[in-house]
Design a protein around this motif. Structure first.
Motif, PDB file in Angstrom:
ATOM      1  N   GLU A   1       0.813  -1.218   0.000  1.00 15.34           N
ATOM      2  CA  GLU A   1       0.000   0.000   0.000  1.00 15.34           C
ATOM      3  C   GLU A   1       0.846   1.268   0.000  1.00 15.34           C
ATOM      4  OE1 GLU A   1      -4.056  -1.277   2.377  1.00 15.34           O
ATOM      5  OE2 GLU A   1      -2.276  -0.748   3.562  1.00 15.34           O
ATOM      6  N   ILE A   2       2.087   1.157   0.458  1.00 10.99           N
ATOM      7  CA  ILE A   2       2.944   2.342   0.573  1.00 10.99           C
ATOM      8  C   ILE A   2       3.152   3.000  -0.785  1.00 10.99           C
ATOM      9  CG2 ILE A   2       5.256   3.160   1.163  1.00 10.99           C
ATOM     10  CD1 ILE A   2       5.336   0.973   3.313  1.00 10.99           C
ATOM     11  N   SER A   3       3.479   2.188  -1.795  1.00 15.09           N
ATOM     12  CA  SER A   3       3.714   2.744  -3.134  1.00 15.09           C
ATOM     13  C   SER A   3       2.442   3.378  -3.690  1.00 15.09           C
ATOM     14  CB  SER A   3       4.216   1.651  -4.083  1.00 15.09           C
ATOM     15  OG  SER A   3       3.296   0.569  -4.135  1.00 15.09           O
ATOM     16  N   THR A   4       1.274   2.792  -3.351  1.00 18.65           N
ATOM     17  CA  THR A   4      -0.004   3.347  -3.812  1.00 18.65           C
ATOM     18  C   THR A   4      -0.233   4.738  -3.230  1.00 18.65           C
ATOM     19  OG1 THR A   4      -0.963   1.125  -3.944  1.00 18.65           O
ATOM     20  CG2 THR A   4      -2.502   2.977  -3.894  1.00 18.65           C
ATOM     21  N   VAL A   5      -0.004   4.878  -1.918  1.00 18.45           N
ATOM     22  CA  VAL A   5      -0.196   6.166  -1.254  1.00 18.45           C
ATOM     23  C   VAL A   5       0.794   7.204  -1.780  1.00 18.45           C
ATOM     24  CG1 VAL A   5       0.016   7.374   0.963  1.00 18.45           C
ATOM     25  CG2 VAL A   5      -1.212   5.204   0.840  1.00 18.45           C
ATOM     26  N   LEU A   6       2.047   6.805  -1.941  1.00 17.04           N
ATOM     27  CA  LEU A   6       3.058   7.739  -2.452  1.00 17.04           C
ATOM     28  C   LEU A   6       2.719   8.185  -3.879  1.00 17.04           C
ATOM     29  CD1 LEU A   6       6.349   6.119  -1.104  1.00 17.04           C
ATOM     30  CD2 LEU A   6       5.321   8.273  -0.364  1.00 17.04           C
TER      31      LEU A   6
ATOM     32  N   TYR B   1       6.700  10.836   2.605  1.00 15.39           N
ATOM     33  CA  TYR B   1       7.903  10.021   2.399  1.00 15.39           C
ATOM     34  C   TYR B   1       8.809  10.057   3.633  1.00 15.39           C
ATOM     35  CZ  TYR B   1      12.122   8.112   0.273  1.00 15.39           C
ATOM     36  OH  TYR B   1      13.222   7.335  -0.001  1.00 15.39           O
ATOM     37  N   ILE B   2       9.086  11.253   4.144  1.00 15.87           N
ATOM     38  CA  ILE B   2       9.974  11.398   5.306  1.00 15.87           C
ATOM     39  C   ILE B   2       9.342  10.768   6.550  1.00 15.87           C
ATOM     40  CG2 ILE B   2      11.059  13.061   6.866  1.00 15.87           C
ATOM     41  CD1 ILE B   2      12.453  12.836   4.179  1.00 15.87           C
TER      42      ILE B   2
ATOM     43  N   TYR C   1      11.292   7.633   8.406  1.00 17.92           N
ATOM     44  CA  TYR C   1      11.959   7.872   9.684  1.00 17.92           C
ATOM     45  C   TYR C   1      11.023   7.791  10.890  1.00 17.92           C
ATOM     46  CZ  TYR C   1      15.630   9.149   6.506  1.00 17.92           C
ATOM     47  OH  TYR C   1      16.567   9.094   5.502  1.00 17.92           O
ATOM     48  N   GLY C   2       9.764   7.416  10.649  1.00 17.35           N
ATOM     49  CA  GLY C   2       8.836   7.191  11.762  1.00 17.35           C
ATOM     50  C   GLY C   2       8.621   8.410  12.631  1.00 17.35           C
TER      51      GLY C   2
ATOM     52  N   ILE D   1      17.710  12.683   0.572  1.00 15.86           N
ATOM     53  CA  ILE D   1      18.506  13.877   0.260  1.00 15.86           C
ATOM     54  C   ILE D   1      17.981  14.542  -1.014  1.00 15.86           C
ATOM     55  CG2 ILE D   1      20.788  14.688  -0.455  1.00 15.86           C
ATOM     56  CD1 ILE D   1      21.985  12.534   1.382  1.00 15.86           C
ATOM     57  N   ARG D   2      17.696  13.719  -2.014  1.00 19.78           N
ATOM     58  CA  ARG D   2      17.182  14.253  -3.286  1.00 19.78           C
ATOM     59  C   ARG D   2      15.849  14.969  -3.079  1.00 19.78           C
ATOM     60  NH1 ARG D   2      13.460  12.117  -6.241  1.00 19.78           N
ATOM     61  NH2 ARG D   2      13.676  10.066  -5.241  1.00 19.78           N
ATOM     62  N   ILE D   3      14.964  14.367  -2.309  1.00 19.42           N
ATOM     63  CA  ILE D   3      13.641  14.953  -2.062  1.00 19.42           C
ATOM     64  C   ILE D   3      13.763  16.258  -1.274  1.00 19.42           C
ATOM     65  CG2 ILE D   3      11.494  14.610  -0.760  1.00 19.42           C
ATOM     66  CD1 ILE D   3      11.673  11.639  -1.583  1.00 19.42           C
ATOM     67  N   LEU D   4      14.605  16.269  -0.248  1.00 24.91           N
ATOM     68  CA  LEU D   4      14.760  17.469   0.580  1.00 24.91           C
ATOM     69  C   LEU D   4      15.434  18.602  -0.193  1.00 24.91           C
ATOM     70  CD1 LEU D   4      15.750  15.818   3.987  1.00 24.91           C
ATOM     71  CD2 LEU D   4      13.620  17.013   3.453  1.00 24.91           C
TER      72      LEU D   4
END
Length: 413
Positions: free
Chosen positions: A195-200, A213-214, A218-219, A275-278
């Motif tokens: 489900e994670i890929s679906t939500v993303l 994503y973060i 990292y919870g 790192i890329r996303i941030l």
């Protein structure tokens, strides 16, 4: 807060071979009263030595009667509750004070204000009725437990102030309705691996994507996520420190350096994707700052996640937008906190090459910032229970020969 005081004198007297405490006082109309209070202790020889042993009992009975004669007159329960938090605000953290004020205003005052009950009039049945009204409003047992804690503190303070004789808190039962019990197992939610890929994918076109994503990787707690600052991130060396939080109480955001507990302050190594996303988030912020110019919101903290005009996000707004996007795309509603549960469940279910757990409970506890291993194992139990409930469906699907594993426990969107 008006309180009428009665000065009570007490002596020890014999009657029918038993000791009695005889009190002497004048009531509100000035009339003399002399009640005889039973001690239940028989007279042995009536000596002074025997009487001296009972001096503490005499004083205890005298104080008990004196306290019972105190009246809270026009002190309403709601008024005292508001006065209590004003007087005790210095004892609690800023965010705790804000939450207590909110509970008194939104929950306690809402129920008790129309009843106009004084402190001495609030009894067990009133408290039980209050608890049931909270369940009817859809409050969770955990939330109600927090509200009950505030009620307990208020009534204990009133008892200490001698405005009431005994607090009715311990006598009041908080019975969880069956309909609430039946829904408790669904109160803990997390995303399965598929489900994670679906939500993303659903949130990818929106500003929500970096946050989701973060949070999963990292919870992070919602307050830690929204309180993440650029000064705590080293993109060059790939490090991220969790040392600040942004907590929403009603419609107000409270920013603080102190986290939920000392274990919450932790440091992470950033993955290449993180790192890329941030970096993309930082670049977009710079573009927005140039575009809005002087209209760009000037903030005291350099938060990572901001609205387009530079204004900090509120937790409820982010969660509402996330749920709206998910439901619109046929997915169920989840909370921001469920993203943290997702991270924990991924670590619990991860396996090494030998098929054993990839992470120990202690490693998971430290990564999640739990203060106790019991908290981690409680999450573990929830995850394991859900996995166990899914096993029969998976086996049935394999037996049917259709090659498809169907999860009938998946919540409807």
């Amino acid at each position: 807060m008006k309180k009428q005081e009665f000065k009570v004198k007490a002596t020890l007297q014999k009657k029918n071979n038993f000791w009695y405490v005889v009190c002497d006082y004048k009531d509100g109309d000035g009339k003399r009263k002399q009640p005889w209070l039973k001690t239940g202790i028989p007279v042995k020889n009536g000596s002074e030595r025997e009487k001296n042993k009972l001096i503490s009992l005499v004083e205890e009975k005298r104080k008990e009667l004196e306290r019972s004669l105190f009246t809270s007159c026009d002190t309403l329960f709601v008024d005292y509750a508001q006065q209590w938090i004003n007087d005790n605000a210095y004892r609690y953290a800023e965010v705790t004070v804000a939450r207590y004020r909110s509970i008194i205003k939104v929950n306690i005052a809402k129920y008790f204000q129309p009843l106009k009950l004084t402190l001495s009039e609030v009894d067990r049945k009133d408290l039980e009725g209050f608890y049931q009204s909270l369940f009817r409003e859809g409050k969770t047992p955990k939330t109600i437990s927090t509200i009950r804690g505030v009620v307990r503190n208020i009534l204990e303070a009133a008892e200490d102030d001698e405005l009431i004789l005994n607090s009715p808190y311990n006598k009041a039962k908080c019975i969880v309705p069956n309909r609430v019990k039946n829904n408790l197992e669904d109160s803990f939610d997390y995303l399965r691996r598929e489900e994670i890929s679906t939500v993303l994918e659903i949130v990818k076109p929106y500003y929500l994507y970096p946050m989701v994503y973060i949070a999963i990787n990292y919870g992070l707690r919602p307050g830690e996520l929204l309180g993440l600052r650029w000064q705590s991130i080293d993109l060059e060396n790939g490090r991220m420190d969790i040392n600040f939080s942004a907590i929403q109480v009603e419609h107000t955001m409270i920013y603080k350096k102190t986290l939920k507990n000392k274990y919450s302050q932790r440091s992470f190594v950033l993955s290449k994707d993180a790192i890329r996303i941030l970096k993309a988030v930082k670049a977009e912020q710079e573009e927005n700052r140039k575009y809005y110019g002087n209209c760009y919101y000037k903030q005291e903290h350099d938060f990572v996640f901001l609205q387009e005009n530079g204004k900090p996000f509120q937790e409820k707004f982010v969660m509402r937008e996330l749920q709206r996007k998910l439901v619109k795309n046929g997915f169920r509603k989840i909370r921001l906190y469920d993203l943290r549960h997702t991270c924990c469940s991924l670590m619990i279910n991860a396996r090494n090459r030998e098929g054993g757990p990839a992470f120990s409970p202690k490693e998971i506890m430290e990564y999640m910032g739990h203060s106790s291993i019991k908290t981690t194992m409680n999450v573990y139990a929830h995850v394991e229970e859900k996995i166990q409930r899914e096993i029969p469906d998976k086996i049935a699907a394999l037996i049917s020969g259709d090659g498809q594993v169907v999860n009938t426990n998946k919540k409807a969107s």
